[in-house]
Design an enzyme around this catalytic site. Sequence first.
Site, PDB file in Angstrom:
ATOM      1  N   THR A  37      -3.514 -13.901  -0.296  1.00  0.00           N
ATOM      2  CA  THR A  37      -4.111 -13.190  -1.430  1.00  0.00           C
ATOM      3  C   THR A  37      -2.971 -12.845  -2.385  1.00  0.00           C
ATOM      4  OG1 THR A  37      -3.731 -10.981  -0.501  1.00  0.00           O
ATOM      5  CG2 THR A  37      -5.776 -12.109   0.149  1.00  0.00           C
ATOM      6  N   ASP A 127      -2.237   6.063   9.161  1.00  0.00           N
ATOM      7  CA  ASP A 127      -2.454   7.513   9.281  1.00  0.00           C
ATOM      8  C   ASP A 127      -3.567   7.989   8.348  1.00  0.00           C
ATOM      9  OD1 ASP A 127      -1.067   7.269   6.860  1.00  0.00           O
ATOM     10  OD2 ASP A 127       0.530   8.669   7.391  1.00  0.00           O
ATOM     11  N   GLU A 128      -3.912   7.154   7.336  1.00  0.00           N
ATOM     12  CA  GLU A 128      -4.934   7.586   6.376  1.00  0.00           C
ATOM     13  C   GLU A 128      -6.304   7.744   7.019  1.00  0.00           C
ATOM     14  OE1 GLU A 128      -4.947   5.837   2.527  1.00  0.00           O
ATOM     15  OE2 GLU A 128      -2.783   5.740   2.424  1.00  0.00           O
TER      16      GLU A 128
HETATM   17  P1  NAD Z   1       0.104  -6.235   2.327  1.00  0.00           P
HETATM   18  O1  NAD Z   1      -0.968  -5.948   1.344  1.00  0.00           O
HETATM   19  O2  NAD Z   1       1.516  -6.322   1.867  1.00  0.00           O
HETATM   20  O3  NAD Z   1      -0.203  -7.606   3.094  1.00  0.00           O
HETATM   21  C1  NAD Z   1      -1.475  -7.921   3.580  1.00  0.00           C
HETATM   22  C2  NAD Z   1      -1.457  -9.387   3.976  1.00  0.00           C
HETATM   23  O4  NAD Z   1      -2.752  -9.716   4.517  1.00  0.00           O
HETATM   24  C3  NAD Z   1      -1.207 -10.331   2.795  1.00  0.00           C
HETATM   25  O5  NAD Z   1      -0.240 -11.300   3.158  1.00  0.00           O
HETATM   26  C4  NAD Z   1      -2.564 -10.970   2.553  1.00  0.00           C
HETATM   27  O6  NAD Z   1      -2.476 -12.277   2.027  1.00  0.00           O
HETATM   28  C5  NAD Z   1      -3.162 -10.963   3.945  1.00  0.00           C
HETATM   29  N1  NAD Z   1      -4.635 -10.995   3.939  1.00  0.00           N
HETATM   30  C6  NAD Z   1      -5.473 -10.231   3.190  1.00  0.00           C
HETATM   31  N2  NAD Z   1      -6.749 -10.566   3.454  1.00  0.00           N
HETATM   32  C7  NAD Z   1      -6.720 -11.542   4.400  1.00  0.00           C
HETATM   33  C8  NAD Z   1      -7.723 -12.279   5.084  1.00  0.00           C
HETATM   34  N3  NAD Z   1      -9.036 -12.073   4.834  1.00  0.00           N
HETATM   35  N4  NAD Z   1      -7.346 -13.187   5.997  1.00  0.00           N
HETATM   36  C9  NAD Z   1      -6.014 -13.420   6.247  1.00  0.00           C
HETATM   37  N5  NAD Z   1      -5.025 -12.757   5.622  1.00  0.00           N
HETATM   38  C10 NAD Z   1      -5.378 -11.826   4.702  1.00  0.00           C
HETATM   39  O7  NAD Z   1      -0.058  -5.134   3.474  1.00  0.00           O
HETATM   40  P2  NAD Z   1       1.018  -4.314   4.306  1.00  0.00           P
HETATM   41  O8  NAD Z   1       1.445  -3.161   3.509  1.00  0.00           O
HETATM   42  O9  NAD Z   1       1.996  -5.267   4.861  1.00  0.00           O
HETATM   43  O10 NAD Z   1       0.087  -3.747   5.483  1.00  0.00           O
HETATM   44  C11 NAD Z   1      -0.097  -4.489   6.682  1.00  0.00           C
HETATM   45  C12 NAD Z   1      -0.997  -3.697   7.612  1.00  0.00           C
HETATM   46  O11 NAD Z   1      -0.410  -2.432   7.888  1.00  0.00           O
HETATM   47  C13 NAD Z   1      -2.381  -3.390   7.026  1.00  0.00           C
HETATM   48  O12 NAD Z   1      -3.324  -3.528   8.043  1.00  0.00           O
HETATM   49  C14 NAD Z   1      -2.278  -1.947   6.557  1.00  0.00           C
HETATM   50  O13 NAD Z   1      -3.534  -1.326   6.592  1.00  0.00           O
HETATM   51  C15 NAD Z   1      -1.320  -1.377   7.575  1.00  0.00           C
HETATM   52  N6  NAD Z   1      -0.496  -0.245   7.148  1.00  0.00           N
HETATM   53  C16 NAD Z   1       0.292  -0.347   6.036  1.00  0.00           C
HETATM   54  C17 NAD Z   1       1.129   0.703   5.685  1.00  0.00           C
HETATM   55  C18 NAD Z   1       2.039   0.639   4.476  1.00  0.00           C
HETATM   56  O14 NAD Z   1       2.671   1.645   4.145  1.00  0.00           O
HETATM   57  N7  NAD Z   1       2.175  -0.484   3.809  1.00  0.00           N
HETATM   58  C19 NAD Z   1       1.146   1.863   6.463  1.00  0.00           C
HETATM   59  C20 NAD Z   1       0.292   1.948   7.574  1.00  0.00           C
HETATM   60  C21 NAD Z   1      -0.501   0.868   7.911  1.00  0.00           C
HETATM   61  O1  DAU Z   2      -0.157   6.187   4.760  1.00  0.00           O
HETATM   62  C1  DAU Z   2      -0.200   4.819   5.017  1.00  0.00           C
HETATM   63  C2  DAU Z   2      -0.730   4.093   3.795  1.00  0.00           C
HETATM   64  O2  DAU Z   2       0.309   4.140   2.826  1.00  0.00           O
HETATM   65  C3  DAU Z   2      -1.132   2.664   4.075  1.00  0.00           C
HETATM   66  O3  DAU Z   2      -2.200   2.652   4.983  1.00  0.00           O
HETATM   67  C4  DAU Z   2      -1.544   1.961   2.770  1.00  0.00           C
HETATM   68  O4  DAU Z   2      -1.853   0.606   3.015  1.00  0.00           O
HETATM   69  C5  DAU Z   2      -0.381   2.049   1.807  1.00  0.00           C
HETATM   70  O5  DAU Z   2      -0.736   1.472   0.563  1.00  0.00           O
HETATM   71  C6  DAU Z   2       0.032   3.500   1.603  1.00  0.00           C
HETATM   72  O6  DAU Z   2      -1.004   4.236   0.892  1.00  0.00           O
HETATM   73  P1  DAU Z   2      -0.614   5.290  -0.242  1.00  0.00           P
HETATM   74  O7  DAU Z   2      -1.772   5.486  -1.137  1.00  0.00           O
HETATM   75  O8  DAU Z   2       0.017   6.488   0.343  1.00  0.00           O
HETATM   76  O9  DAU Z   2       0.551   4.427  -0.977  1.00  0.00           O
HETATM   77  P2  DAU Z   2       0.926   4.208  -2.514  1.00  0.00           P
HETATM   78  O10 DAU Z   2       2.269   3.563  -2.529  1.00  0.00           O
HETATM   79  O11 DAU Z   2      -0.169   3.563  -3.278  1.00  0.00           O
HETATM   80  O12 DAU Z   2       1.083   5.710  -3.053  1.00  0.00           O
HETATM   81  C7  DAU Z   2       2.010   6.609  -2.465  1.00  0.00           C
HETATM   82  C8  DAU Z   2       1.880   7.924  -3.203  1.00  0.00           C
HETATM   83  O13 DAU Z   2       2.366   7.756  -4.540  1.00  0.00           O
HETATM   84  C9  DAU Z   2       0.446   8.418  -3.346  1.00  0.00           C
HETATM   85  O14 DAU Z   2       0.435   9.838  -3.252  1.00  0.00           O
HETATM   86  C10 DAU Z   2       0.056   7.984  -4.758  1.00  0.00           C
HETATM   87  C11 DAU Z   2       1.358   8.065  -5.523  1.00  0.00           C
HETATM   88  N1  DAU Z   2       1.506   7.096  -6.627  1.00  0.00           N
HETATM   89  C12 DAU Z   2       1.308   5.777  -6.360  1.00  0.00           C
HETATM   90  C13 DAU Z   2       1.435   4.817  -7.354  1.00  0.00           C
HETATM   91  C14 DAU Z   2       1.193   3.349  -7.065  1.00  0.00           C
HETATM   92  C15 DAU Z   2       1.891   7.514  -7.888  1.00  0.00           C
HETATM   93  O15 DAU Z   2       2.093   8.729  -8.127  1.00  0.00           O
HETATM   94  N2  DAU Z   2       2.015   6.570  -8.879  1.00  0.00           N
HETATM   95  C16 DAU Z   2       1.798   5.242  -8.668  1.00  0.00           C
HETATM   96  O16 DAU Z   2       1.904   4.452  -9.625  1.00  0.00           O
END
Ligand code: NAD
Ligand code: DAU
Length: 337
Positions: A37, A127-128
């Site tokens: 994606t 954690d969300e």
């Molecule tokens: P990301 O958005 O960077 O990557 C998601 C990946 O999944 C992409 O490579 C995308 O192409 C693939 N994907 C999406 N839909 C798909 C489908 N239908 N089939 C196959 N592949 C598909 O996400 P991330 O930040 O690396 O998060 C990975 C996992 O960790 C997620 O499950 C997310 O909920 C969880 N998570 C993320 C965070 C964070 O801070 N980023 C924190 C806690 C948990």
């Molecule tokens: O807590 C784990 C989660 O953290 C994961 O499950 C999600 O996949 C990941 O996207 C992340 O969610 P958040 O909403 O916490 O992440 P984000 O980086 O979008 O935002 C972090 C904080 O910053 C949130 O309080 C919103 C704020 N923010 C975010 C953006 C993109 C801003 O103030 N300005 C911005 O432009």
Amino acid sequence: MRKILVTGGAGFIGSNFVRMALAEHPDCFVVNLDKLTYAGNLENLAGFENHSNHKFIKGDICDGSLIERIIDEFKIDSIINFAAETHVDRSITEPKIFIETNVAGTLTLLEAARDKKLNRFIQISTDEVYGALGPEGKFTENTPLSPNSPYSASKASADLLVRAFGHTWGVKYNITRCSNNYGPYQFPEKLIPLMLNNALNDKDLPVYGDGLQIRDWLYVYDHCTAVWKVLTETRPGEIYNIGGCNEKTNIDIVRLILNRLDKPESLIKHVTDRPGHDRRYAIDASKIIGQLKWRPSVSFEQGLNKTIEWYLASRKWLENVVSGDYQKYYDSMYKNR
Ligand code: NAD
Ligand code: DAU
């Protein structure tokens, strides 16, 4: 040899996990299934594309027959499901795809894990799912699920399906719930890389509301080592919170980035808040620390420095990911805030 199907392995955390697994665990073979994606990027796997223990397959976790074929052909013993739609803001504007991938996709993987009697199914959750905290307290594994956004509701739904497959059919699962990750290869729609990218280009830094929301930051490599321990050292049915004990307000993070890049605080622009914005997350990680002896390898300061250095050295990667559709998304998202 351990044979793992990693889903979403071209995304941020998935690609870091694949890199770590291939570099540090020569006894594993990784099949990497990713739909590519907007968030998936083969450049995240640079240097590992042709690794002899790695096979990349472009495909969708909602495609049950593809999943079954992969399990049979590669004799897969475990699935780690990183694939998801992950951006909270996008879930507020377009929730449907979050249900399709995060709920129906997880269901498809669970059916395959059940039918093929896999050794383990690891669901990468967040954690969300616990909702938001006030000024005190932390999320434990026993905190009731209380998701607030379409994204977190879809992840909580997936967690409940995983639990139900364990209870009903004996699928051997674990669920990990992690706090906010940061580090190399994170798509610049998320807070840290978005602010880095904007600051590098002298653009406004859009801070939602008062910027005093709190997130609990974990360096991505440390998340990956925790997931490996859960895969290899636990019994089925256990849930683990993973966090770095690094609570920071968003505005403090933004100021740190500006300071490190020697850019002025006048770039900060307070914009309309995210609807339903969770105020504070904080993880109690004592279970994984006590039971599995997992520890984060870096402090927040070290991790942030490594991250900033990586983005500074990866300007081409950044230019490539922000070109095209992302720019359109960014403009429509922030134009009227
Ligand atoms: P990301 O958005 O960077 O990557 C998601 C990946 O999944 C992409 O490579 C995308 O192409 C693939 N994907 C999406 N839909 C798909 C489908 N239908 N089939 C196959 N592949 C598909 O996400 P991330 O930040 O690396 O998060 C990975 C996992 O960790 C997620 O499950 C997310 O909920 C969880 N998570 C993320 C965070 C964070 O801070 N980023 C924190 C806690 C948990
Ligand atoms: O807590 C784990 C989660 O953290 C994961 O499950 C999600 O996949 C990941 O996207 C992340 O969610 P958040 O909403 O916490 O992440 P984000 O980086 O979008 O935002 C972090 C904080 O910053 C949130 O309080 C919103 C704020 N923010 C975010 C953006 C993109 C801003 O103030 N300005 C911005 O432009």
